[in-house]
Motif scaffolding. Structure first.
Motif, PDB file in Angstrom:
ATOM      1  N   PHE A  21      29.424  49.586  35.744  1.00  0.00           N
ATOM      2  CA  PHE A  21      29.415  51.023  35.494  1.00  0.00           C
ATOM      3  C   PHE A  21      29.847  51.846  36.706  1.00  0.00           C
ATOM      4  N   LEU A  22      30.054  51.197  37.846  1.00  0.00           N
ATOM      5  CA  LEU A  22      30.657  51.896  38.986  1.00  0.00           C
ATOM      6  C   LEU A  22      32.171  51.978  38.836  1.00  0.00           C
ATOM      7  N   GLY A  23      32.689  51.361  37.771  1.00  0.00           N
ATOM      8  CA  GLY A  23      34.096  51.521  37.400  1.00  0.00           C
ATOM      9  C   GLY A  23      35.066  51.095  38.475  1.00  0.00           C
ATOM     10  N   LYS A  24      36.006  51.982  38.761  1.00  0.00           N
ATOM     11  CA  LYS A  24      37.117  51.631  39.650  1.00  0.00           C
ATOM     12  C   LYS A  24      36.660  51.232  41.046  1.00  0.00           C
ATOM     13  N   HIS A  25      35.461  51.630  41.439  1.00  0.00           N
ATOM     14  CA  HIS A  25      34.978  51.278  42.769  1.00  0.00           C
ATOM     15  C   HIS A  25      34.579  49.804  42.886  1.00  0.00           C
ATOM     16  N   ARG A  26      34.339  49.159  41.750  1.00  0.00           N
ATOM     17  CA  ARG A  26      33.961  47.747  41.764  1.00  0.00           C
ATOM     18  C   ARG A  26      34.800  46.898  40.812  1.00  0.00           C
ATOM     19  N   TYR A  27      35.860  47.458  40.289  1.00  0.00           N
ATOM     20  CA  TYR A  27      36.692  46.752  39.306  1.00  0.00           C
ATOM     21  C   TYR A  27      37.183  45.416  39.841  1.00  0.00           C
ATOM     22  N   HIS A  28      37.512  45.352  41.120  1.00  0.00           N
ATOM     23  CA  HIS A  28      38.064  44.132  41.711  1.00  0.00           C
ATOM     24  C   HIS A  28      37.129  42.930  41.526  1.00  0.00           C
ATOM     25  N   LEU A  29      35.841  43.165  41.380  1.00  0.00           N
ATOM     26  CA  LEU A  29      34.888  42.063  41.201  1.00  0.00           C
ATOM     27  C   LEU A  29      35.067  41.358  39.855  1.00  0.00           C
ATOM     28  N   PHE A  30      35.723  42.036  38.912  1.00  0.00           N
ATOM     29  CA  PHE A  30      35.853  41.498  37.560  1.00  0.00           C
ATOM     30  C   PHE A  30      37.251  40.966  37.255  1.00  0.00           C
ATOM     31  N   GLN A  31      38.166  41.060  38.211  1.00  0.00           N
ATOM     32  CA  GLN A  31      39.527  40.580  37.977  1.00  0.00           C
ATOM     33  C   GLN A  31      39.512  39.081  37.696  1.00  0.00           C
TER      34      GLN A  31
END
Length: 132
Positions: A21-31
């Protein structure tokens, strides 16, 4: 509501949801993961499909294992209010209510109306709700 047996990964799931839910700030963790390949659509005003451009939601994360239970109801409630005030302070918001219900309502309303929260939604995550 997510319920699992003690010591079966609830805290890890809470941390994952917080990053989600922090969105773009943590998106890289889900790549490279399934959620990045098939992102969910999050319903709500001004919401876009979850992904690298999604703005973060207003987020309240409470860990009940860090609260004081053994000193009675008043101390426990003071700890909850203090924890909510700390969440508010992390967003630059001041909580002005001094009951648990008032503090929760005040924080949720302020986070929902915060101009940085493009979704106008607030996510509440509670870890260790079964503590102590």
């Amino acid at each position: 509501f997510l319920s699992r047996l003690r010591k079966f990964g609830k805290s890890m799931v809470i941390s994952m949801l917080e990053c989600f839910f922090l969105g773009k700030h943590r998106y890289h963790l889900f790549q490279g993961l399934e959620v990045a390949r098939h992102p969910p659509h999050i319903n709500g005003a001004n919401c876009v499909q979850w992904g690298p451009e999604m703005e973060p939601f207003g987020l309240i994360t409470l860990d009940f294992s860090r609260l004081t239970f053994e000193k009675g109801k008043e101390v426990f409630e003071e700890d909850i209010i203090r924890a909510l005030a700390n969440v508010g302070a992390s967003y630059g918001l001041q909580i002005e209510m001094w009951t648990v219900k008032g503090a929760i309502v005040d924080l949720v309303e302020k986070l929902a109306l915060d101009p940085r929260n493009k979704h106008r939604k607030v996510v509440v995550l509670i870890d260790e709700y079964d503590a102590p």
